[in-house]
Motif scaffolding. Structure first.
Motif, mmCIF file in Angstrom:
data_model
loop_
_atom_site.group_PDB
_atom_site.id
_atom_site.type_symbol
_atom_site.label_atom_id
_atom_site.label_comp_id
_atom_site.label_asym_id
_atom_site.label_seq_id
_atom_site.Cartn_x
_atom_site.Cartn_y
_atom_site.Cartn_z
ATOM 1 N N ILE A 66 -3.210 -15.224 12.254
ATOM 2 C CA ILE A 66 -4.626 -15.562 12.312
ATOM 3 C C ILE A 66 -5.408 -14.635 11.391
ATOM 4 N N PRO A 67 -6.606 -15.063 10.968
ATOM 5 C CA PRO A 67 -7.381 -14.268 10.019
ATOM 6 C C PRO A 67 -7.578 -12.834 10.476
ATOM 7 N N GLY A 68 -7.460 -11.945 9.514
ATOM 8 C CA GLY A 68 -7.573 -10.520 9.783
ATOM 9 C C GLY A 68 -6.947 -9.772 8.626
ATOM 10 N N GLY A 69 -7.398 -8.589 8.369
ATOM 11 C CA GLY A 69 -6.832 -7.820 7.277
ATOM 12 C C GLY A 69 -7.079 -8.458 5.923
ATOM 13 N N GLY A 70 -8.210 -9.156 5.784
ATOM 14 C CA GLY A 70 -8.535 -9.757 4.502
ATOM 15 C C GLY A 70 -8.195 -11.228 4.408
ATOM 16 N N ALA A 71 -7.419 -11.744 5.359
ATOM 17 C CA ALA A 71 -7.056 -13.160 5.331
ATOM 18 C C ALA A 71 -8.228 -13.999 5.834
ATOM 19 N N SER A 72 -8.425 -15.171 5.237
ATOM 20 C CA SER A 72 -9.530 -16.032 5.649
ATOM 21 C C SER A 72 -9.048 -17.294 6.334
ATOM 22 N N LEU A 73 -7.776 -17.629 6.188
ATOM 23 C CA LEU A 73 -7.220 -18.835 6.778
ATOM 24 C C LEU A 73 -5.989 -18.489 7.604
ATOM 25 N N PRO A 74 -5.726 -19.252 8.670
ATOM 26 C CA PRO A 74 -4.504 -19.006 9.447
ATOM 27 C C PRO A 74 -3.267 -19.306 8.621
ATOM 28 N N GLY A 75 -2.177 -18.631 8.974
ATOM 29 C CA GLY A 75 -0.928 -18.862 8.271
ATOM 30 C C GLY A 75 -0.228 -20.110 8.777
ATOM 31 N N ALA A 76 0.839 -20.488 8.084
ATOM 32 C CA ALA A 76 1.635 -21.641 8.500
ATOM 33 C C ALA A 76 2.440 -21.279 9.741
#
Length: 218
Positions: A66-76
């Motif tokens: 899930i978004p966090g640490g710079g990620a904006s979209l959930p992973g696969a």
């Protein structure tokens, strides 16, 4: 459901999806995190540095970053390989350390999963049943029931909803309506006083101050 980062995460069995809803701010519309394969019948969900979903249709645990640490979209979504039983009576509890506790009423298993991001999670049983329906004492294996130094502590015959707070595990015996607690790495489970006396509490949540139970009679 599970909560993390000011978002509430829930599963929807009807369309095999995971949704999130903001718990702060003005935008409260549900957002689809993932829908469809490999999800088939997503039921319980926990947060352990990622979403972990118990999917009864796939008989597996599924991980979604899930978004966090710079990620904006959930992973696969990815399947977590391991020995943990997964069915319609599987309950999960996650921790900030990235560990998941699995409780399964049908099999009587209570287990800890670690290294969830490696693909092959490490499985540590806390309680297992042998060939009979009787549970073995906490942290004792069916084939060697007398290997631990402390004896006489009960098993949890039908483990249901679980919660973890500050390294302490709480679990409900769904048949007895009893609440048990133990350290995640302890060698025994202890029955504790609970504000309910019947097998009516289906869910529990642990906070730093209290244990909250969902009573289906109310």
């Amino acid at each position: 459901m599970a909560w993390a980062g000011e978002r509430l995460y829930v599963t929807n069995v009807a369309d095999a999806s995971v949704l999130s809803v903001a718990t702060a701010g003005d935008r409260r519309a549900p957002v689809v995190v993932h829908r469809g394969a490999p999800l088939r019948q997503p039921l319980d969900i926990a947060v352990a540095n990622a979403l972990v979903i118990a999917d009864a249709g796939a008989s597996a645990l599924v991980r979604i970053d899930i978004p966090g640490g710079g990620a904006s979209l959930p992973g696969a979504p990815t399947i977590i390989r391991g020995k943990a039983p997964v069915g319609i009576t599987t309950f999960l509890a996650g921790s900030r350390e990235g560990e998941v506790i699995v409780s399964d009423t049908d099999t009587g298993v209570l287990a800890q999963l670690t290294d969830l991001g490696s693909g092959d999670a490490k499985y540590r049983p806390m309680q297992e049943k042998g060939e009979s329906d009787s549970p073995v004492p906490w942290n004792q294996k069916p084939e060697k029931p007398q290997t631990l130094r402390r004896q006489g502590y009960p098993g949890v015959s039908h483990p249901g909803s679980v919660a973890v707070m500050s390294g302490i595990l709480y679990v409900v015996d769904v048949n007895a309506g009893a609440l048990f607690t133990a350290g995640v790495h302890d060698v025994r489970a202890i029955r504790v006083a609970a504000p309910w006396t019947e097998a009516s509490v289906t869910r529990i949540v642990a906070t730093p101050q209290e244990i909250v139970g969902l009573d289906v009679r109310e």
